[in-house]
Design a protein around this motif. Structure first.
Motif, PDB file in Angstrom:
ATOM      1  N   ILE A   1       0.899  -0.929  -0.016  1.00  0.00           N
ATOM      2  CA  ILE A   1      -0.224  -0.112   0.103  1.00  0.00           C
ATOM      3  C   ILE A   1       1.125   0.994   0.006  1.00  0.00           C
ATOM      4  CG2 ILE A   1      -1.621   1.398   1.265  1.00  0.00           C
ATOM      5  CD1 ILE A   1      -2.911  -1.169  -0.369  1.00  0.00           C
ATOM      6  N   MET A   2       2.341   1.310   0.542  1.00  0.00           N
ATOM      7  CA  MET A   2       2.588   2.625   0.963  1.00  0.00           C
ATOM      8  C   MET A   2       3.463   2.800  -0.285  1.00  0.00           C
ATOM      9  SD  MET A   2       4.455   1.917   4.524  1.00  0.00           S
ATOM     10  CE  MET A   2       5.721   2.586   4.455  1.00  0.00           C
ATOM     11  N   ASN A   3       3.964   1.603  -1.293  1.00  0.00           N
ATOM     12  CA  ASN A   3       4.629   2.038  -2.483  1.00  0.00           C
ATOM     13  C   ASN A   3       3.701   2.574  -3.505  1.00  0.00           C
ATOM     14  OD1 ASN A   3       6.653   0.332  -0.961  1.00  0.00           O
ATOM     15  ND2 ASN A   3       6.886  -1.671  -2.024  1.00  0.00           N
ATOM     16  N   LYS A   4       2.552   1.402  -3.550  1.00  0.00           N
ATOM     17  CA  LYS A   4       1.266   2.284  -4.739  1.00  0.00           C
ATOM     18  C   LYS A   4       1.272   3.519  -4.560  1.00  0.00           C
ATOM     19  CE  LYS A   4      -2.540   0.464  -6.628  1.00  0.00           C
ATOM     20  NZ  LYS A   4      -3.758  -0.673  -6.676  1.00  0.00           N
ATOM     21  N   TYR A   5       0.572   4.307  -2.990  1.00  0.00           N
ATOM     22  CA  TYR A   5       0.097   4.908  -3.055  1.00  0.00           C
ATOM     23  C   TYR A   5       0.698   6.184  -2.231  1.00  0.00           C
ATOM     24  CZ  TYR A   5      -4.137   2.882  -3.867  1.00  0.00           C
ATOM     25  OH  TYR A   5      -5.364   1.844  -4.480  1.00  0.00           O
ATOM     26  N   GLY A   6       2.139   6.360  -1.682  1.00  0.00           N
ATOM     27  CA  GLY A   6       2.740   7.139  -0.971  1.00  0.00           C
ATOM     28  C   GLY A   6       3.326   8.017  -1.472  1.00  0.00           C
TER      29      GLY A   6
ATOM     30  N   GLU B   1       5.653  14.766   4.144  1.00  0.00           N
ATOM     31  CA  GLU B   1       5.986  13.645   4.459  1.00  0.00           C
ATOM     32  C   GLU B   1       5.824  13.201   5.909  1.00  0.00           C
ATOM     33  OE1 GLU B   1      10.606  14.366   3.482  1.00  0.00           O
ATOM     34  OE2 GLU B   1      10.137  13.817   1.519  1.00  0.00           O
ATOM     35  N   ASP B   2       5.794  13.522   6.974  1.00  0.00           N
ATOM     36  CA  ASP B   2       4.972  13.751   8.406  1.00  0.00           C
ATOM     37  C   ASP B   2       3.902  13.055   8.021  1.00  0.00           C
ATOM     38  OD1 ASP B   2       7.899  14.542   8.616  1.00  0.00           O
ATOM     39  OD2 ASP B   2       6.997  16.379   9.699  1.00  0.00           O
ATOM     40  N   ILE B   3       2.818  14.102   7.567  1.00  0.00           N
ATOM     41  CA  ILE B   3       1.827  13.712   6.923  1.00  0.00           C
ATOM     42  C   ILE B   3       1.542  12.310   6.258  1.00  0.00           C
ATOM     43  CG2 ILE B   3      -0.338  14.749   6.277  1.00  0.00           C
ATOM     44  CD1 ILE B   3       0.626  17.505   7.319  1.00  0.00           C
ATOM     45  N   VAL B   4       1.851  11.893   5.438  1.00  0.00           N
ATOM     46  CA  VAL B   4       1.624  10.866   4.732  1.00  0.00           C
ATOM     47  C   VAL B   4       1.741   9.408   5.771  1.00  0.00           C
ATOM     48  CG1 VAL B   4       2.745   9.365   2.991  1.00  0.00           C
ATOM     49  CG2 VAL B   4       2.098  11.609   3.008  1.00  0.00           C
ATOM     50  N   GLN B   5       3.417   9.895   6.384  1.00  0.00           N
ATOM     51  CA  GLN B   5       3.563   8.230   7.576  1.00  0.00           C
ATOM     52  C   GLN B   5       2.645   8.937   8.298  1.00  0.00           C
ATOM     53  OE1 GLN B   5       7.108   9.651   8.639  1.00  0.00           O
ATOM     54  NE2 GLN B   5       8.353   8.879   7.627  1.00  0.00           N
ATOM     55  N   GLU B   6       1.906   9.894   9.399  1.00  0.00           N
ATOM     56  CA  GLU B   6       1.096   9.284   9.955  1.00  0.00           C
ATOM     57  C   GLU B   6      -0.092   8.618   9.162  1.00  0.00           C
ATOM     58  OE1 GLU B   6      -0.357  13.281  11.709  1.00  0.00           O
ATOM     59  OE2 GLU B   6       2.090  13.640  12.159  1.00  0.00           O
ATOM     60  N   THR B   7      -0.612   9.039   7.802  1.00  0.00           N
ATOM     61  CA  THR B   7      -2.133   8.525   6.968  1.00  0.00           C
ATOM     62  C   THR B   7      -1.260   7.478   7.258  1.00  0.00           C
ATOM     63  OG1 THR B   7      -1.874  10.576   5.732  1.00  0.00           O
ATOM     64  CG2 THR B   7      -2.811   8.194   5.038  1.00  0.00           C
ATOM     65  N   PHE B   8      -0.747   6.453   6.975  1.00  0.00           N
ATOM     66  CA  PHE B   8       0.450   4.873   6.939  1.00  0.00           C
ATOM     67  C   PHE B   8      -0.281   4.207   8.417  1.00  0.00           C
ATOM     68  CE2 PHE B   8       1.681   6.232   3.162  1.00  0.00           C
ATOM     69  CZ  PHE B   8       1.055   5.734   1.849  1.00  0.00           C
TER      70      PHE B   8
END
Length: 189
Positions: free
Chosen positions: A17-22, A40-47
């Motif tokens: 999921i991270m590779n596909k949607y990151g 980048e921080d917000i994307v990490q929080e999203t995952f």
């Protein structure tokens, strides 16, 4: 609450999921907050949220739409936070690289892309988010409606008005600073 509801998602699935949607999530979040590090921080929080709450995904929309909704909500929370109000955002300069004779075209394309991005960021968020989701993330009107929790009619209206506002801002920028692309050509020779 049963054991399945408190467990994290499978690590291999999470990596997929991270590779596909990151990258798409990073671009989406950046379009809201205009800062790569915070994005980048917000994307990490999203995952992390996805990993913790994957069991709550009901499948009423696509997984992509659900992740976008999480990311947008986190972006809006960030924009409302006191931490954000203390910081000033600036555009990151793009590093331009190219090989063998394509330098001039690459610089012109990147300059035009930067101009488009700057014009997009001058729009109010309600238009910017719809245009970004539609053109950059290639979501359908129905998917945008689900992500933003607004009606499809509202999405269509915002798209139409957003296009008009973007066109106005873009033409004004080109008229006021029409030398942007010419400057790049003159630098190269």
């Amino acid at each position: 609450m049963n054991v399945n509801e408190t467990s994290f998602v499978d690590e291999i699935y999470l990596r997929e999921i991270m590779n596909k949607y990151g990258t798409p999530l990073l671009k989406l979040v950046y379009s809201y907050i205009k800062n790569w590090t915070s994005a980048e921080d917000i994307v990490q929080e999203t995952f992390i949220t996805f990993a913790q709450k994957h069991h709550q995904f009901e499948g009423k929309s696509s997984l992509k739409t659900w992740l976008y909704q999480i990311a947008i909500n986190k972006s809006k929370d960030f924009l409302r936070s006191p931490k954000n109000k203390l910081s000033q955002f600036a555009f990151n300069n793009m590093v331009l690289t190219s090989k063998e004779g394509e330098v001039e075209n690459k610089l012109i394309d990147d300059d035009e892309s930067q101009l488009i991005l700057e014009c997009l960021f001058k729009l109010p968020i309600k238009y910017r988010e719809v245009l970004s989701l539609f053109y950059y993330e290639e979501l359908s009107i129905k998917e945008i409606s689900n992500v933003l929790c607004i009606s499809e009619g509202n999405v269509k209206t915002r798209l139409t008005r957003g296009r008009e506002k973007f066109k106005y801002v873009y033409l004004k920028e080109v008229k006021n600073d029409g030398r942007k692309i010419k400057q790049v050509k003159n630098i190269i020779g």
